[in-house]
Write an enzyme that holds these catalytic residues in place. Structure first.
Site, PDB file in Angstrom:
ATOM      1  N   PHE A  25       0.838  -1.211   0.000  1.00  0.00           N
ATOM      2  CA  PHE A  25       0.000   0.000   0.000  1.00  0.00           C
ATOM      3  C   PHE A  25       0.870   1.257   0.000  1.00  0.00           C
ATOM      4  CE2 PHE A  25      -2.102   3.330   2.583  1.00  0.00           C
ATOM      5  CZ  PHE A  25      -3.186   3.608   1.759  1.00  0.00           C
ATOM      6  N   GLU A  26       1.993   1.208   0.738  1.00  0.00           N
ATOM      7  CA  GLU A  26       2.873   2.372   0.837  1.00  0.00           C
ATOM      8  C   GLU A  26       3.919   2.415  -0.277  1.00  0.00           C
ATOM      9  OE1 GLU A  26       4.306   2.606   4.886  1.00  0.00           O
ATOM     10  OE2 GLU A  26       2.340   3.265   5.586  1.00  0.00           O
ATOM     11  N   VAL A  86      -5.078  -1.979   8.417  1.00  0.00           N
ATOM     12  CA  VAL A  86      -6.372  -2.615   8.193  1.00  0.00           C
ATOM     13  C   VAL A  86      -6.411  -3.029   6.721  1.00  0.00           C
ATOM     14  CG1 VAL A  86      -8.882  -2.278   8.151  1.00  0.00           C
ATOM     15  CG2 VAL A  86      -7.525  -1.256   9.985  1.00  0.00           C
ATOM     16  N   ASN A 123      -1.353  10.195   2.511  1.00  0.00           N
ATOM     17  CA  ASN A 123      -2.444   9.370   3.033  1.00  0.00           C
ATOM     18  C   ASN A 123      -3.482  10.290   3.698  1.00  0.00           C
ATOM     19  OD1 ASN A 123      -4.127   7.431   4.100  1.00  0.00           O
ATOM     20  ND2 ASN A 123      -2.483   6.206   4.980  1.00  0.00           N
ATOM     21  N   TYR A 130      -6.875  11.151  11.956  1.00  0.00           N
ATOM     22  CA  TYR A 130      -6.108  11.480  13.158  1.00  0.00           C
ATOM     23  C   TYR A 130      -6.418  12.879  13.653  1.00  0.00           C
ATOM     24  CZ  TYR A 130      -3.367   7.261  12.176  1.00  0.00           C
ATOM     25  OH  TYR A 130      -2.968   5.973  11.939  1.00  0.00           O
TER      26      TYR A 130
END
Length: 157
Positions: A25-26, A86, A123, A130
């Site tokens: 994903f990163e 997740v 992201n 957050y």
């Protein structure tokens, strides 16, 4: 439907799968070097250096949060949230928030003065989440790292 608990030995193969999924994903698919044995050795027992929580949805591990203690010269005892992961298919169902809440409750129980983590600037969903919880995203600090090769080069110069 959602359950969050501390990871046990049988969970660690799935934990490693999720770490690999995060790397993909990163945009760092080849970056994971940690082994199952390292995770188990460092995350289990009296000598554990981190705590891993697993997030289950309908009985299947679909997320993790991994954190460990740190010490701040300004604040004293803190907790560092290394990763909150997740699976893509489970995002938006409340599992990430449940894992996040578990880490924050754990930190409060440990009587720390700060919980810290890093988030990639691209992201946006994570940054917005957050911030919505009251976290401050520090934009005036640079993250400094030295990989094993750089460390070896520096020490052996």
């Amino acid at each position: 439907m959602i359950e969050v608990r501390e990871a046990v030995k049988k969970d660690y193969p799935r934990v490693l799968e999720l770490i690999t999924e995060l790397a993909i994903f990163e945009k760092e698919p080849d970056a994971v070097e940690v082994t199952l044995e390292e995770l188990e050795r460092n995350g289990l027992g009296a000598e554990a250096i981190f705590i891993c929580f697993v997030g289950l949805y309908d009985g299947k591990i679909e997320g993790i949060s991994l954190c460990y203690p740190r010490f701040s010269t300004w604040k004293g005892k803190t907790i560092h949230l290394e990763d909150l992961i997740v699976t893509e298919k489970m995002r938006g169902k409340g599992l990430g928030k449940a894992l996040y809440d578990k880490v924050l409750k754990y930190a409060q129980d440990q009587k720390v003065r700060r919980v810290e983590w890093v988030v990639l600037d691209w992201n946006k969903n994570a940054v917005e989440f957050y911030e919505s919880t009251g976290a401050t995203i520090a934009k005036d600090w640079y993250l400094a790292q030295m990989d094993q090769k750089s460390l070896d080069n520096y020490i052996n110069r």
